[in-house]
Enzyme design. Sequence first.
Site, PDB file in Angstrom:
ATOM      1  N   GLY A  92      91.618 -10.226   0.695  1.00  0.00           N
ATOM      2  CA  GLY A  92      91.295 -11.675   0.324  1.00  0.00           C
ATOM      3  C   GLY A  92      91.355 -12.441   1.506  1.00  0.00           C
ATOM      4  O   GLY A  92      91.867 -12.162   2.698  1.00  0.00           O
ATOM      5  N   ARG A  95      93.355 -16.524   5.326  1.00  0.00           N
ATOM      6  CA  ARG A  95      93.400 -17.839   6.275  1.00  0.00           C
ATOM      7  C   ARG A  95      91.919 -18.421   6.253  1.00  0.00           C
ATOM      8  O   ARG A  95      91.509 -19.073   7.324  1.00  0.00           O
ATOM      9  CB  ARG A  95      93.672 -17.312   7.633  1.00  0.00           C
ATOM     10  CG  ARG A  95      92.648 -16.286   8.144  1.00  0.00           C
ATOM     11  CD  ARG A  95      93.108 -16.213   9.809  1.00  0.00           C
ATOM     12  NE  ARG A  95      92.511 -15.117  10.364  1.00  0.00           N
ATOM     13  CZ  ARG A  95      92.226 -14.968  11.567  1.00  0.00           C
ATOM     14  NH1 ARG A  95      92.788 -15.737  12.534  1.00  0.00           N
ATOM     15  NH2 ARG A  95      91.687 -13.962  12.126  1.00  0.00           N
ATOM     16  N   ASP A 127     100.143 -16.101   9.039  1.00  0.00           N
ATOM     17  CA  ASP A 127     100.494 -17.446   9.093  1.00  0.00           C
ATOM     18  C   ASP A 127      99.189 -18.481   8.630  1.00  0.00           C
ATOM     19  O   ASP A 127      99.380 -19.712   8.689  1.00  0.00           O
ATOM     20  CB  ASP A 127     100.846 -18.021  10.381  1.00  0.00           C
ATOM     21  CG  ASP A 127      99.656 -17.761  11.711  1.00  0.00           C
ATOM     22  OD1 ASP A 127      98.467 -17.269  11.263  1.00  0.00           O
ATOM     23  OD2 ASP A 127     100.099 -17.743  12.836  1.00  0.00           O
ATOM     24  N   GLY A 128      98.001 -17.697   8.450  1.00  0.00           N
ATOM     25  CA  GLY A 128      96.832 -18.656   7.781  1.00  0.00           C
ATOM     26  C   GLY A 128      96.137 -19.565   9.038  1.00  0.00           C
ATOM     27  O   GLY A 128      95.390 -19.946   8.709  1.00  0.00           O
ATOM     28  N   ARG A 178      81.874 -21.647   9.524  1.00  0.00           N
ATOM     29  CA  ARG A 178      81.135 -20.487   9.330  1.00  0.00           C
ATOM     30  C   ARG A 178      80.134 -20.452   8.262  1.00  0.00           C
ATOM     31  O   ARG A 178      80.450 -21.196   7.319  1.00  0.00           O
ATOM     32  CB  ARG A 178      81.901 -19.239   9.176  1.00  0.00           C
ATOM     33  CG  ARG A 178      81.166 -17.782   9.219  1.00  0.00           C
ATOM     34  CD  ARG A 178      81.713 -16.941   9.423  1.00  0.00           C
ATOM     35  NE  ARG A 178      82.731 -16.239   8.374  1.00  0.00           N
ATOM     36  CZ  ARG A 178      83.459 -15.192   8.365  1.00  0.00           C
ATOM     37  NH1 ARG A 178      83.820 -14.365   9.618  1.00  0.00           N
ATOM     38  NH2 ARG A 178      84.284 -14.788   7.576  1.00  0.00           N
ATOM     39  N   ARG A 185      81.087  -8.917   0.242  1.00  0.00           N
ATOM     40  CA  ARG A 185      81.349  -7.686   1.190  1.00  0.00           C
ATOM     41  C   ARG A 185      81.458  -6.254   0.198  1.00  0.00           C
ATOM     42  O   ARG A 185      81.639  -6.408  -0.931  1.00  0.00           O
ATOM     43  CB  ARG A 185      82.812  -7.784   1.933  1.00  0.00           C
ATOM     44  CG  ARG A 185      82.808  -8.980   2.432  1.00  0.00           C
ATOM     45  CD  ARG A 185      84.322  -9.454   1.910  1.00  0.00           C
ATOM     46  NE  ARG A 185      84.620 -10.871   2.736  1.00  0.00           N
ATOM     47  CZ  ARG A 185      85.113 -11.329   3.872  1.00  0.00           C
ATOM     48  NH1 ARG A 185      85.306 -10.326   4.573  1.00  0.00           N
ATOM     49  NH2 ARG A 185      84.989 -12.477   4.235  1.00  0.00           N
ATOM     50  N   ASP A 254      85.801  -4.275   4.337  1.00  0.00           N
ATOM     51  CA  ASP A 254      86.068  -5.729   3.713  1.00  0.00           C
ATOM     52  C   ASP A 254      85.318  -6.405   4.950  1.00  0.00           C
ATOM     53  O   ASP A 254      84.977  -7.838   4.852  1.00  0.00           O
ATOM     54  CB  ASP A 254      87.417  -6.366   3.915  1.00  0.00           C
ATOM     55  CG  ASP A 254      88.181  -5.801   5.075  1.00  0.00           C
ATOM     56  OD1 ASP A 254      88.324  -4.674   5.221  1.00  0.00           O
ATOM     57  OD2 ASP A 254      88.703  -6.748   5.738  1.00  0.00           O
TER      58      ASP A 254
HETATM   59  P1  AMP Z   1      90.132  -9.202   9.468  1.00  0.00           P
HETATM   60  O1  AMP Z   1      90.598  -7.969  10.016  1.00  0.00           O
HETATM   61  O2  AMP Z   1      90.309 -10.292  10.271  1.00  0.00           O
HETATM   62  O3  AMP Z   1      89.077  -9.183   8.627  1.00  0.00           O
HETATM   63  O4  AMP Z   1      91.396  -9.627   8.222  1.00  0.00           O
HETATM   64  C1  AMP Z   1      91.938  -8.681   7.263  1.00  0.00           C
HETATM   65  C2  AMP Z   1      92.848  -9.400   6.324  1.00  0.00           C
HETATM   66  O5  AMP Z   1      93.735 -10.027   6.940  1.00  0.00           O
HETATM   67  C3  AMP Z   1      91.659 -10.488   5.613  1.00  0.00           C
HETATM   68  O6  AMP Z   1      92.609 -10.417   4.062  1.00  0.00           O
HETATM   69  C4  AMP Z   1      92.382 -11.526   6.266  1.00  0.00           C
HETATM   70  O7  AMP Z   1      92.409 -12.777   5.453  1.00  0.00           O
HETATM   71  C5  AMP Z   1      93.750 -11.389   6.752  1.00  0.00           C
HETATM   72  N1  AMP Z   1      94.328 -12.200   7.846  1.00  0.00           N
HETATM   73  C6  AMP Z   1      94.211 -11.835   8.995  1.00  0.00           C
HETATM   74  N2  AMP Z   1      94.579 -12.892   9.945  1.00  0.00           N
HETATM   75  C7  AMP Z   1      95.301 -13.547   8.948  1.00  0.00           C
HETATM   76  C8  AMP Z   1      96.346 -14.690   9.200  1.00  0.00           C
HETATM   77  N3  AMP Z   1      96.622 -15.007  10.468  1.00  0.00           N
HETATM   78  N4  AMP Z   1      96.816 -15.039   8.132  1.00  0.00           N
HETATM   79  C9  AMP Z   1      96.754 -14.948   6.768  1.00  0.00           C
HETATM   80  N5  AMP Z   1      95.820 -13.876   6.686  1.00  0.00           N
HETATM   81  C10 AMP Z   1      95.195 -13.010   7.735  1.00  0.00           C
HETATM   82 MG    MG Z   2      87.582  -9.714   7.862  1.00  0.00          MG
END
Ligand code: AMP
Ligand code: MG
Length: 487
Positions: A92, A95, A127-128, A178, A185, A254
């Site tokens: 999900g 952030r 940290d979002g 964006r 997905r 995802d």
């Molecule tokens: P990604 O590999 O960037 O597509 O992210 C994979 C998952 O990690 C997704 O669910 C993102 O929302 C979550 N995510 C990545 N970076 C952060 C962050 N700094 N804080 C919270 N969730 C994150």
């Molecule tokens: Mg992603």
Amino acid sequence: MSIASSPGVILDDRFARELAEMAVAWRAEEPSEPRLLVLDEPLAAALGLDPAWLRTREGVRLLVGAEVPEGASPVAQAYAGHQFGRFVPLLGDGRALLLGELVDADGRLRDLHLKGSGRTPFARGGDGLAAVGPMLREYVVSRAMHALGIPTTRSLAVVATGRTVRRETLLPGAVLARVASSHLRVGSFQYARATGDVDLLRRLADHAIARHHPAAAESEQPYVALLDAVIAAQASLVARWMLVGFIHGVMNTDNMTISGETIDYGPCAFMETFDPATVFSSIDQGGRYAYGNQPVVAHWNLARLAEALLPLLHEDQEQAVALAGSSLDRFPPRYNAAWSVGMRAKLGLPDDLDPTSVVPLADELLTLLQSDHVDHTSFFRVLAVAARGDAEPARRLFSDLAAIDDWLARWRALGPDADAMDRVNPVYIPRNHLVEEALAAATGGDLEPLERLLAAVADPYHERTGLERYAAAAPPDFGAYQTFCGT
Ligand code: AMP
Ligand code: MG
């Protein structure tokens, strides 16, 4: 549907209404000192948004989610996903937020989405937040991909938040606005399937058909047609990546769209010297997402989509599996067809030449490029010079002259068209050393190198004097390049 207080901003909440089980109403964290860093003005205009207004205090507040148009319902979207082959039932938007959908100037529905807008219920340990550098990387690379004609999510703006983000070091924070034809997905379908709620899965599939593949609705088997359409879109997309040397870096399920747009520019990078084993991402130690593996991984990811769709494909499970299998079997020929047509164009060869006959010739060339460590992008521009009659610049790149001369003779006999080659082979791509230089300067407050890089990659096929350094390979002291994920 709502009418915004902001001029011209009308955001629908179609995803949130139709798929409420996959949406958590949420608000962005309000930045202390939002400051607009970059804005894609032509994109803003295409979305029916006034670029001058977006630069105002009120406009910037919209771009970070601090001001939500009246009636809009921002949500964090739920999805699942296979990360490096391991299934995670709940990922999900940790952030990110979907602000809502808007209708662009061409009448198409587009998501307006934020990344780096604060923790959500999906944040787990994160940290979002997002840092300026990685958000500008997504801005630059998605701009380049769009200019190259490759389907992609777009970057409308990056706004510095004034907040510090803790990574290996302390970094300035940012929010990316964006735009995508949707954020559905493969992982969205995996999430719906994992809930066991077939009605939800069907509504998600109907939503995807309506938004992306409306012809599937006319088919006798709409969900098989949806699967086929996603397979076709991804086969064509990944072929485009391969032809231009793009490495996504984190092709988890995802991060693979139903629309066929490239999404989630994390540890992505463009290959320089041709080598199928090229990996830039620091976390991809096994090379799962290496350049040469991308078609295989795309096929694997599509098999996960097919599995998620099984209950909709046929009521009899065996027949559902058989239907999924025959759809998936069509991925390799579709990919090969897209790649060979694209390679025929890169080589400047005539449209009436059977594209499959180009494959052995192209494979031989790629072997030569690999063994002499030739820069993939500049080679095809130099090859156009050879098509115009001067083979010397191309020959200089190779040590095995007998092999390249033999290859060039057979290629020239097919009558390559140099001008056609220059229309499909880019001069300017976002080269790794230039991206790093621009992001480092921007992180320190100087946006000029970024603006110059953007100007080069936004017009990639048209060679311009004064931009020589944007066409050149990295200097040898740039060394082995690494990119980082989740930043
Ligand atoms: P990604 O590999 O960037 O597509 O992210 C994979 C998952 O990690 C997704 O669910 C993102 O929302 C979550 N995510 C990545 N970076 C952060 C962050 N700094 N804080 C919270 N969730 C994150
Ligand atoms: Mg992603």
